[in-house]
Design an enzyme around this catalytic site. Structure first.
Site, PDB file in Angstrom:
ATOM      1  N   ARG A  46     -31.580  -7.324 -25.357  1.00  0.00           N
ATOM      2  CA  ARG A  46     -30.126  -7.277 -25.144  1.00  0.00           C
ATOM      3  C   ARG A  46     -29.714  -5.878 -24.716  1.00  0.00           C
ATOM      4  O   ARG A  46     -28.786  -5.697 -23.922  1.00  0.00           O
ATOM      5  CB  ARG A  46     -29.383  -7.722 -26.408  1.00  0.00           C
ATOM      6  N   TYR A  98      -9.538 -13.840  -7.777  1.00  0.00           N
ATOM      7  CA  TYR A  98     -10.265 -15.070  -8.107  1.00  0.00           C
ATOM      8  C   TYR A  98      -9.608 -15.771  -9.313  1.00  0.00           C
ATOM      9  O   TYR A  98      -9.191 -15.121 -10.271  1.00  0.00           O
ATOM     10  CB  TYR A  98     -11.727 -14.697  -8.412  1.00  0.00           C
ATOM     11  N   ASP A 171     -13.422  -5.992  -7.045  1.00  0.00           N
ATOM     12  CA  ASP A 171     -14.294  -7.158  -6.954  1.00  0.00           C
ATOM     13  C   ASP A 171     -14.740  -7.246  -5.497  1.00  0.00           C
ATOM     14  O   ASP A 171     -13.968  -7.601  -4.608  1.00  0.00           O
ATOM     15  CB  ASP A 171     -13.531  -8.408  -7.389  1.00  0.00           C
ATOM     16  N   LYS A 196     -23.201 -15.154  -5.891  1.00  0.00           N
ATOM     17  CA  LYS A 196     -22.862 -15.364  -4.492  1.00  0.00           C
ATOM     18  C   LYS A 196     -23.911 -14.696  -3.593  1.00  0.00           C
ATOM     19  O   LYS A 196     -25.059 -15.070  -3.642  1.00  0.00           O
ATOM     20  CB  LYS A 196     -21.434 -14.865  -4.249  1.00  0.00           C
TER      21      LYS A 196
HETATM   22  C1  LIG Z   1     -14.518 -13.217  -5.746  1.00  0.00           C
HETATM   23  C2  LIG Z   1     -15.123 -13.736  -6.988  1.00  0.00           C
HETATM   24  N1  LIG Z   1     -15.097 -12.977  -8.100  1.00  0.00           N
HETATM   25  C3  LIG Z   1     -15.636 -13.408  -9.264  1.00  0.00           C
HETATM   26  C4  LIG Z   1     -16.232 -14.647  -9.364  1.00  0.00           C
HETATM   27  C5  LIG Z   1     -16.790 -15.078 -10.680  1.00  0.00           C
HETATM   28  O1  LIG Z   1     -18.158 -15.004 -10.670  1.00  0.00           O
HETATM   29  P1  LIG Z   1     -19.102 -15.990 -11.508  1.00  0.00           P
HETATM   30  O2  LIG Z   1     -18.782 -17.375 -11.090  1.00  0.00           O
HETATM   31  O3  LIG Z   1     -20.463 -15.530 -11.185  1.00  0.00           O
HETATM   32  O4  LIG Z   1     -18.734 -15.774 -12.945  1.00  0.00           O
HETATM   33  C6  LIG Z   1     -16.289 -15.464  -8.216  1.00  0.00           C
HETATM   34  C7  LIG Z   1     -16.915 -16.791  -8.205  1.00  0.00           C
HETATM   35  O5  LIG Z   1     -16.825 -17.660  -8.966  1.00  0.00           O
HETATM   36  C8  LIG Z   1     -15.706 -15.004  -7.019  1.00  0.00           C
HETATM   37  O6  LIG Z   1     -15.727 -15.767  -5.915  1.00  0.00           O
HETATM   38  C1  LIG Z   2     -28.397 -12.062 -38.330  1.00  0.00           C
HETATM   39  C2  LIG Z   2     -28.213 -11.768 -36.903  1.00  0.00           C
HETATM   40  N1  LIG Z   2     -27.079 -12.174 -36.302  1.00  0.00           N
HETATM   41  C3  LIG Z   2     -26.866 -11.914 -34.996  1.00  0.00           C
HETATM   42  C4  LIG Z   2     -27.790 -11.233 -34.237  1.00  0.00           C
HETATM   43  C5  LIG Z   2     -27.487 -10.949 -32.806  1.00  0.00           C
HETATM   44  O1  LIG Z   2     -28.240 -11.772 -31.970  1.00  0.00           O
HETATM   45  P1  LIG Z   2     -28.773 -11.352 -30.526  1.00  0.00           P
HETATM   46  O2  LIG Z   2     -29.669 -10.192 -30.710  1.00  0.00           O
HETATM   47  O3  LIG Z   2     -29.422 -12.590 -30.033  1.00  0.00           O
HETATM   48  O4  LIG Z   2     -27.569 -10.975 -29.713  1.00  0.00           O
HETATM   49  C6  LIG Z   2     -28.984 -10.818 -34.836  1.00  0.00           C
HETATM   50  C7  LIG Z   2     -30.036 -10.097 -34.098  1.00  0.00           C
HETATM   51  O5  LIG Z   2     -29.938  -9.192 -33.407  1.00  0.00           O
HETATM   52  C8  LIG Z   2     -29.197 -11.086 -36.195  1.00  0.00           C
HETATM   53  O6  LIG Z   2     -30.308 -10.684 -36.796  1.00  0.00           O
END
Ligand SMILES: Cc1ncc(COP(=O)(O)O)c(C=O)c1O
Ligand SMILES: Cc1ncc(COP(=O)(O)O)c(C=O)c1O
Lengths: 384, 403
Positions: A46, A98, A171, A196
């Site tokens: 992460r 958007y 954007d 996209k």
């Molecule tokens: C101009 C624009 N910005 C943002 C987004 C959002 O992106 P996404 O669908 O990957 O979350 C889109 C498309 O859905 C878009 O066309």
């Molecule tokens: C108890 C607990 N809750 C939440 C999380 C967060 O999850 P993730 O790392 O998948 O974002 C973790 C681990 O990092 C965790 O051990």
């Protein structure tokens, strides 16, 4: 090095262990620490992973930035920016942003006391300037805009943002770094829906932010890590792969879009064409300045005969698929009035220039003649 | 999308055994191309045959996909499987556990609302609330873990959510889920349990009346240290706004990841049985060892929450926390560095055993007083037992403690 060379080489060093010219994909969620207490570049996916880093490094370079962050979707990237704000803060955003961004600002951020004013950002910026209050923190623009391909002058907005100490986020999904690099024009943050053009093949969801300022990156990174909407490893690899052909695709798709725009303007069944590459487009001169040698592969046009004719048109194409989304090698077509902007009241929709007969086209990588012939037969059957 | 109809899934899936649920729940019996396993849908967008199909979709007559951020066929399968495992109606999948935390809190809370935590809850969740949600006008209270009276006393008219982890990390304190859920019900406040360490195999918070259960599926549910995922389970009605918000903020998981999650879930019961057996055996071994000052494991009669745990848990999990007697941080690190099988890494719940010294891995930059407050002494080690053979893990710890 030039754009395409960097797209292929920056962030893509061969694997030192095997010499593999494409680095291996790392699926690991966690990274073994050689010794207790000795920090390493990666510890938990992460917080960062080699495959995601590779994409971020290439993209940051192509945008003329120093740091990039890859997200699960474009909306996750946008959400990360808005999460920097606090209750009482205010955002000024373009009125044709958007729809998903509109909903984030109006249905989510408002619940946390964050205000939004939508303004016209193409052409004259007086409405934008008038909307700025002492609580305004963020200026959010999108260019080219959807679905009329409205063009916002990024450098002029950056000047306003500087005067008022606002963050300017752009954007740049429609333009891509191949054609526009907002950071070089003074923007603070570039946002992409990598779903996209960056991915480019309709086979992934992704988003990205790119910045030049380390302190701003640190803030965004902190939020990304705390809220966890990161891009997965395979998507990261596919985005890296997509960047290698980005310039080729975007320039070729733009070339065909320009040809189609010209052909459509001469077509008696078409009332109007919106393409920033045409001299008659209101944003043409700004676009010519801030877009690098091409005007993108999105265009829209109005068919004579209104709503029903437009509906028949989008049903009659054989190559253009009827679907939302855009930016891929497959050409897509949609009618904003019945699809992407169906939630608008008709009067509101007409007021912002989205007529019943408007058709939006995402030009793919197919051959010009094939796409033209497809639109031709569809226009004929729509107006029969 | 004819394959999305639900009528060929068995109505009474929940009456079945856990592995049967793991293998079959949520899946169609007859899949695309007659394939035995689910296909991976990579598509970002879905086409419409014609405008009538668009209109039918908008008017909700036809359940089908539209755009990847709003849903994916494979995501629905894994969500149904996860819901079935928790005995819940519905599940919402996210790109990570933290994305699930953020997704629920952003959906359920508004400026002015208040949240109460048991203070042993995952520190990043509390930090998310007290730092980010605070800027959005949400107030966070923390009361000592297990102090139900303090939690009740902190409830006021603005309280919207009670939150705890169970068992907690790294102290493995166990919440009396019925009492916790009852507190929420009595005051009309929703409840959330982070059951990442517990897993649906060992604990069933929904059955105890809790509203929402959170899992970092990165851990036991995925189980192979090769994906990030998070999930919130609960009732369809209560999760509807949560799901809707996920479509807006876009914290969705990816098709490749959730296929790996679905695949990982097939062996979930088998893995948990081994994780539990390893955890119990390692805890018992450490408990008897002269170099060990203290072992935190709810399966040991000496653990303060052993009684609640025995009543409410099927097994006690793979995580064992222990203190090395008379050791400073360096002598403790030496033990960590001497083990041969567990790898030094953050995270837990995968097939590979992982070991870490919380001081070093998660609290390195924290001032001593704060570490004391969090109950993280310098001589603490956290071991996530994988599914290796029990004798090998015990023998390895034995040699590491001899050194
Ligand atoms: C101009 C624009 N910005 C943002 C987004 C959002 O992106 P996404 O669908 O990957 O979350 C889109 C498309 O859905 C878009 O066309
Ligand atoms: C108890 C607990 N809750 C939440 C999380 C967060 O999850 P993730 O790392 O998948 O974002 C973790 C681990 O990092 C965790 O051990």
């Amino acid at each position: 090095m030039k754009f395409r060379t960097r797209a292929i080489h920056v962030g893509n060093e061969p694997d030192p262990a095997t010499g593999a010219v494409v680095p291996p994909l790392h699926l690991a969620s966690t990274f073994v620490q050689a010794k207790a207490g000795v920090p390493q570049e990666y510890d938990y996916a992460r917080s960062g992973s080699p495959t995601r880093k590779s994409f971020e490094t290439t993209l940051a370079n192509l945008e003329g930035g120093t740091h990039a962050l890859a997200f699960a979707t474009g909306m996750a990237a946008t959400t990360c920016v808005t999460m920097m704000l606090s209750s009482g803060d205010h955002i000024v955003a373009g009125r044709d942003i958007y729809g998903g961004t509109y909903r984030l600002l109006h249905n989510v951020m408002n619940r946390f006391g964050i205000g939004v004013t939508l303004v016209r950002t193409d052409g004259d910026l007086s409405e934008l300037k008038a909307a700025i209050t002492p609580r305004t923190r963020l200026l959010w623009i999108e260019t080219p805009g959807n679905p009329l391909m409205s063009i916002t002058d990024i450098a002029a907005c950056a000047e306003v943002a500087r005067q008022h100490r606002l963050l300017l986020a752009v954007d740049s999904t429609f333009a891509t770094p191949a054609l526009t690099r907002p950071l070089e024009l003074g923007a603070d943050i570039v946002m992409h829906s990598a779903t996209k053009y960056i991915g480019g093949h309709s086979d992934l969801l992704g988003g990205a932010l790119v910045v030049q300022d380390k302190a701003l990156y640190d803030k965004l990174y902190y939020i990304q890590n705390a809220t966890g909407p990161v891009m997965g490893p395979l998507e990261s690899y596919l985005c890296t792969r997509g960047l290698k052909t980005l310039e080729l695709r975007v320039r070729e798709q733009s070339r065909v879009a320009a040809q189609l725009a010209d052909w459509l303007s001469d077509n008696p069944r078409v009332a109007r064409v919106n393409y920033p590459g045409r001299a008659g487009h209101p944003g043409h001169s700004i676009a010519a300045r801030q877009m690098d040698g091409a005007f993108g592969a999105m265009l829209s046009f109005e068919i004579k005969g209104g709503y029903e004719a437009a509906q028949r048109l989008v049903e009659s194409t054989k190559l253009f698929a009827l679907a939302v989304s855009l930016g891929a090698v497959e050409s897509l077509i949609e009618q904003p009035a019945s699809m992407s902007h169906a939630s608008y009241q008709r009067e509101d929709r007409l007021a912002v220039g989205i007529s019943d007969g408007l058709i939006r086209v995402s030009v793919g990588l197919e051959d010009f003649e094939d796409l033209r012939d497809d639109l031709d037969q569809a226009l004929v059957s729509a107006l029969k | 999308m004819g394959n999305m109809k639900t009528n060929d899934r068995t109505a009474n899936e929940t009456a079945r055994g856990i592995s049967t649920t793991c293998v079959h729940a949520g899946e169609e019996r007859q899949k695309e191309a007659s394939s035995i396993t689910d296909p991976i849908f990579c598509a970002s967008t879905y086409t419409f045959a014609n405008t009538a199909a668009v209109i039918e979709f908008i008017e909700k007559k036809l359940p089908r996909e539209e755009y990847g951020r709003y849903g994916n066929p494979g995501e629905k399968v894994v969500e149904r499987k996860l819901a079935a495992l928790d005995g819940a109606e519905a599940a919402v999948l996210y790109s990570s556990g933290m994305a699930a935390v953020a997704g629920l809190l952003l959906a359920k809370l508004n400026s002015g609302d208040e949240v109460i935590f048991f203070d042993e809850c995952y520190h990043r969740t509390r930090e998310f609330c007290s730092k980010h949600m605070a800027r959005f006008g949400v107030v966070t209270h923390q009361v000592p873990a297990g102090d139900y009276d303090a939690m009740e006393a902190a409830i006021n008219k603005n309280t919207r959510l009670l939150v705890s982890e169970s068992p907690t990390n790294p102290h493995l304190s166990v919440v009396d889920l019925e009492r916790f859920a009852g507190l929420g019900r009595k005051h009309g406040v929703e409840t959330l349990i982070d059951a990442t360490l517990g897993t649906p195999y060992n604990v069933q918070p929904i059955g105890a009346g809790v509203d929402y259960v959170l899992h970092s599926a990165t851990k036991y549910l995925g189980g192979h240290n090769d994906l990030l995922a998070g999930v919130i389970v609960g009732s369809e009605e209560q999760l509807a706004p949560v799901r809707k918000l996920r479509g807006i903020t876009g914290a969705v998981n990816s098709p490749h990841n959730f296929y790996l999650l679905e695949r990982g879930l097939k062996t979930f019961e088998l893995r948990m049985q081994r994780h539990n057996a390893n955890g119990q055996a390692v805890a018992e071994f450490l408990h008897e060892h002269p170099r060990i000052e203290k072992v935190y494991y709810p399966g040991l009669p000496s653990h303060p929450y052993h009684e609640i745990a025995s009543r409410t848990m099927r097994g006690f999990g793979g995580l064992v926390t222990f203190l090395i007697k008379d050791a400073d941080w360096r002598a403790t690190a030496d033990v960590v560095d001497r083990v041969q099988i567990p790898r030094i890494a953050p995270s837990l719940g995968g097939v590979e055993s992982l070991i870490e010294q919380p001081l070093v891995m998660s609290y390195y930059e924290m001032p001593v007083e704060d570490r004391k407050r969090f109950g993280i002494p310098d001589n603490m080690i956290r071991l996530s037992c994988g599914i290796e053979n029990t004798e090998d893990l015990v023998a390895d710890l034995k040699q590491a403690l001899q050194g």
